[in-house]
Write an enzyme that holds these catalytic residues in place. Structure first.
Site, PDB file in Angstrom:
ATOM      1  N   HIS A 367       0.820  -1.218   0.000  1.00  0.00           N
ATOM      2  CA  HIS A 367       0.000   0.000   0.000  1.00  0.00           C
ATOM      3  C   HIS A 367       0.842   1.252   0.000  1.00  0.00           C
ATOM      4  O   HIS A 367       0.572   2.209  -0.716  1.00  0.00           O
ATOM      5  CB  HIS A 367      -0.915   0.048   1.225  1.00  0.00           C
ATOM      6  CG  HIS A 367      -1.491  -1.271   1.568  1.00  0.00           C
ATOM      7  ND1 HIS A 367      -1.741  -1.684   2.835  1.00  0.00           N
ATOM      8  CD2 HIS A 367      -1.848  -2.291   0.754  1.00  0.00           C
ATOM      9  CE1 HIS A 367      -2.222  -2.903   2.812  1.00  0.00           C
ATOM     10  NE2 HIS A 367      -2.294  -3.296   1.572  1.00  0.00           N
ATOM     11  N   CYS A 680      -4.763  -3.088 -17.036  1.00  0.00           N
ATOM     12  CA  CYS A 680      -4.451  -2.060 -16.045  1.00  0.00           C
ATOM     13  C   CYS A 680      -3.410  -2.491 -15.028  1.00  0.00           C
ATOM     14  O   CYS A 680      -3.254  -1.873 -13.985  1.00  0.00           O
ATOM     15  CB  CYS A 680      -5.733  -1.624 -15.336  1.00  0.00           C
ATOM     16  SG  CYS A 680      -6.539  -2.964 -14.450  1.00  0.00           S
TER      17      CYS A 680
HETATM   18  C1  PEP Z   1      -3.870  -6.210 -11.023  1.00  0.00           C
HETATM   19  O1  PEP Z   1      -3.992  -7.223 -10.324  1.00  0.00           O
HETATM   20  O2  PEP Z   1      -3.179  -6.178 -12.057  1.00  0.00           O
HETATM   21  C2  PEP Z   1      -4.556  -4.961 -10.662  1.00  0.00           C
HETATM   22  C3  PEP Z   1      -4.583  -3.948 -11.487  1.00  0.00           C
HETATM   23  O3  PEP Z   1      -5.109  -4.889  -9.424  1.00  0.00           O
HETATM   24  P1  PEP Z   1      -4.259  -4.717  -8.100  1.00  0.00           P
HETATM   25  O4  PEP Z   1      -2.836  -4.426  -8.469  1.00  0.00           O
HETATM   26  O5  PEP Z   1      -4.879  -3.608  -7.341  1.00  0.00           O
HETATM   27  O6  PEP Z   1      -4.434  -6.050  -7.455  1.00  0.00           O
END
Ligand code: PEP
Ligand code: MG
Length: 752
Positions: A367, A680
């Site tokens: 985080h 993403c």
């Molecule tokens: C991912 O898992 O690629 C994602 C975008 O979500 P997070 O990094 O928040 O788990």
């Protein structure tokens, strides 16, 4: 200490006077050894100082041949002195020459001394040198004498740490204490920062070492420990556990130590040697740290860390130090050094004064790393022992590109970094110039470059980076940095502000992705063997629909009169998506019935991060309005390699055939269904990987705003048709296509 002249308290007072005298460093050391020898009725007292190359040099002696001073040098681990330094523990021998580690140094004339007591000179757990007393008679030094010498070593530590000895050191063989250090860790947030160390939890510098009244000090110690114990009990009883980041197991460990007899006994014994309660805490803490540094078992290390934290609390209790003071008197080039910190703690600092962050822990997806990236503060993690090695105000450089940290850098290195920063600024200016240019490839293919966000502080980046919208808004961040569960109205306010700031650019909100490593301090977490595979994200949301419903309502209301895009994290089977979507419909019906203004359009998508969904792509695409590939999780589950574990996180290459084929299959299937899709995860933020994604058919990427410039520069120079041809052969075979892709990019003049 029987037979000594005046006992340790008199010695400490004399040493203190000597420390304050206006004399040269050598004279001061010479006086110190005479004082110690006389006080301890020892025929010999010597100080050995640890040098930059790991050797130990005799810096002063009373009793051994004076000619040996600055001449006698012991290699790392050599002799009894080397052993004390290596083990960082006292060595007490009645017959030193019989010890297997004894090493004979004829120039010192020490062969006539039989008994030997050596103690490490420690500061914050680091060995700076060794302090030795010797006697002709064969004797074992008493426990009190060992204690007294350890206490005395604290004064020597202060002198070595002050840097005073550099003046009398042989050039190139300076004391290790203040040496420049290059440390290699893990780059967590982009950028380079030059500045001064600000310890997030500053060590309290004990100035008042000598006790006037031992009884009174013991009473102070008891009182402080009592207060500490009850404050931990109060925190444990507080069901809400409102203090962010203080998890129950840590508190339980605190309670265990605070009631530990051994710890208490050590503290009391230290006070009995004549030092103040706070000096006793420092002494015992230094021993703990020394043990911690040599400890490889992660569980024991963790517990020793807890004990160290507890000692800090006790120290604050005794000295009345104000823990909040650190956030107020911040220099304007502060580089925070911490073992770890919560996102909330980071946000307490004035961003405009932060130049960097160095953490002993921290993984790329932790985080604090996510928030540091959002704030644009260069950050490096996994720097072992950083808090103990650096001192408040030390010069320090953080390189968030290479993961290097330079502590007390020499002038030429600092100049090189100043140049590097200038170069970076020039590059940034070039990226800024691209801000208003559309990301279109040479053969005319438009690529949507969206940004990832999660906090209000991210929003100015939307314009600064020239992003086409927000492709992933991590709603859980608001929950993670709050001290209590955010109310629906607070969620509504945030979502509205985000959409207002984005104006007519699209924003995709991801519903709560908590659980796993994303723990909310105020929600009791469930102990899980494998949290990443556990009760998290949509699983938790569907089991506790109250939380999800409230969030969906806040989103629907915030989007009144506009388009709303929602997506669900960690969908593993289509029924999860169906159930979640049904909740959205239910909330829409509710709002409609109550006469609320509704969004113009609601698009509901699924994140593709669990491999099982790869085998239900047709089904999910028939139901979802769009798909977003979360490559961080997808890659972790595809290769069974924990994304937060530095040892395996980069072991497998997503650009190897299995990774490339999965990505191509996703792109092909989405196109066949005519459904929009984006990616993403961190893959999109690396120009080479982003080029591969485009070659595989992706036309929309969502990434951290700092990387939009570099990825846009790649897009502008790329030709999709050629990239497609280049990637085709790499989908087959055993090896990673990375180097071939890089060669292709270099050949074509594409900056990756
Ligand atoms: C991912 O898992 O690629 C994602 C975008 O979500 P997070 O990094 O928040 O788990
Ligand atoms: Mg994820």
């Amino acid at each position: 200490m029987r037979g000594s002249l005046g006992g340790p308290r008199v010695l400490l007072r004399r040493l203190r006077e000597t420390m304050a005298e206006q004399i040269s460093a050598q004279e001061r050391l010479d006086k110190i050894v005479v004082l110690i020898a006389a006080n301890m009725v020892a025929e010999v007292c010597s100080v050995y100082v640890l040098r930059v190359d790991g050797t130990l040099e005799l810096y002063a002696t009373e009793g051994l041949n004076r000619e040996a001073v600055h001449l006698t040098v012991l290699n790392a681990g050599e002799g009894l002195v080397g052993l004390v330094a290596k083990e960082a523990e006292p060595l007490n021998l009645p017959n030193a020459q019989n010890h297997p580690a004894f090493s004979y140094k004829p120039e010192t004339g020490e062969e006539i001394y039989n008994s030997f007591l050596g103690v490490p000179i420690l500061r914050a757990g680091n060995t700076l040198g060794v302090l030795v007393v010797q006697n002709r008679a064969r004797r074992t030094y008493s426990e009190e004498e060992v204690e007294a010498l350890q206490t005395t070593a604290m004064v020597a530590a202060e002198m070595i740490a002050s840097g005073e000895l550099t003046a009398i050191a042989t050039p190139g063989h300076e004391p290790a204490a203040r040496r420049p250090l290059q440390m290699n860790g893990l780059a967590l947030a982009e950028g380079i920062g030059l500045g001064r160390v600000v310890l997030h939890e500053p060590r309290i510098h004990v100035t008042n070492v000598i006790a006037d009244d031992v009884k009174a000090e013991l009473a102070r110690l008891d009182g402080a420990v009592e207060t500490l114990r009850s404050s931990i009990d109060v925190m444990l009883e507080d069901e809400g556990m409102a203090r962010a980041g203080e998890h129950r197991d840590v508190l339980e460990a605190y309670r265990m130590f605070a009631q530990d007899r051994g710890w208490m006994k050590k503290l009391q014994e230290a006070v009995q040697t004549g030092i103040t309660a706070e000096a006793a805490v420092e002494r015992v803490q230094s021993d703990t740290r020394a043990r911690m540094l040599r400890q490889t078992d992660p569980y024991i290390r963790e517990r020793l860390h807890d004990l160290d934290d507890l000692a800090n609390r006790l120290m604050r209790e005794l000295t009345g130090a104000d823990p909040e003071a650190r956030t107020s008197n911040l220099p304007d080039n502060a580089i925070l050094v911490a073992r770890n910190m919560s996102p909330a703690a980071l946000l307490d600092y004035d961003r405009t004064r932060l130049r960097g962050i160095v953490l002993e822990e921290g993984a790329p997806t932790s985080h604090v790393a996510i928030v540091a990236r959002a704030l644009g503060v260069p950050t490096v993690g996994q720097i072992a022992n950083a808090t103990a090695l650096s001192d408040q105000g030390d010069a320090i450089i953080v390189d968030g590109e290479t993961g290097e940290v330079q502590l007390r850098p020499p002038a030429d290195l600092e100049r090189a970094y100043v140049e590097k920063v200038k170069l970076r600024a020039r590059r940034q200016a070039q990226y800024a110039a691209l801000r208003d240019r559309e990301a279109v490839t040479k053969d005319g293919v438009k690529i949507d470059l969206l940004m990832n966000a999660g906090l209000l502080v991210d929003l100015p980046h939307l314009a600064e980076a020239g992003a086409d919208g927000i492709g992933l808004f991590r709603t859980e961040l608001q929950f993670m940095i709050a001290a209590a569960l955010p109310r629906t109205s607070e969620q509504y306010t945030l979502y509205r502000s985000v959409m207002d700031a984005a104006k007519d650019k699209p924003v995709t909100f991801r519903t709560l992705d908590i659980g796993g490593d994303k723990v909310l301090p105020y929600l009791r977490s469930v102990e899980e063997e494998n949290p990443a595979l556990g009760w998290r994200a949509i699983r938790l949301s569907l089991d506790r629909p109250g939380l999800l419903r409230a969030q969906i309502r806040a989103l629907l209301r915030a989007a009144a009169g506009r388009e709303l895009r929602i997506m669900f994290p960690m969908v593993a089977v289509v029924s999860e998506f169906d159930n979640a979507r049904a909740l959205v419909e239910r909330e829409l019906t509710y709002l409609r019935r109550h006469g609320h203004r509704l969004p113009n359009q609601v698009m509901v998508g699924a994140m593709l991060e669990v491999p099982s969904l790869l085998f239900a792509l047709d089904d999910i695409l028939e139901r979802a309005d769009f798909l977003s590939v979360g490559s961080n999780d997808l890659v972790q589950f595809l290769f069974a390699a924990d994304r937060g574990n530095a040892q395996v996180a980069n072991r497998f290459d997503p650009l190897s055939p299995p990774g490339l084929r999965v990505l191509k299959m996703i792109a092909d299937t989405c196109k066949r269904h005519g459904k929009p899709f984006t990616l993403c995860g961190e893959l999109a933020a690396k120009p080479l990987e982003a080029m591969a994604l485009i070659a595989l058919g992706f036309r929309s990427l969502s990434l951290s705003p700092a990387m939009i410039g570099p990825v846009k520069a790649m897009v502008l120079a790329a030709n999709v048709g050629e990239a497609e041809k280049a990637i085709q052969p790499l989908l087959k075979g055993g090896a990673s296509g990375r180097e071939k892709l890089r060669a292709f990019a270099v050949e074509a003049g594409i900056p990756v």
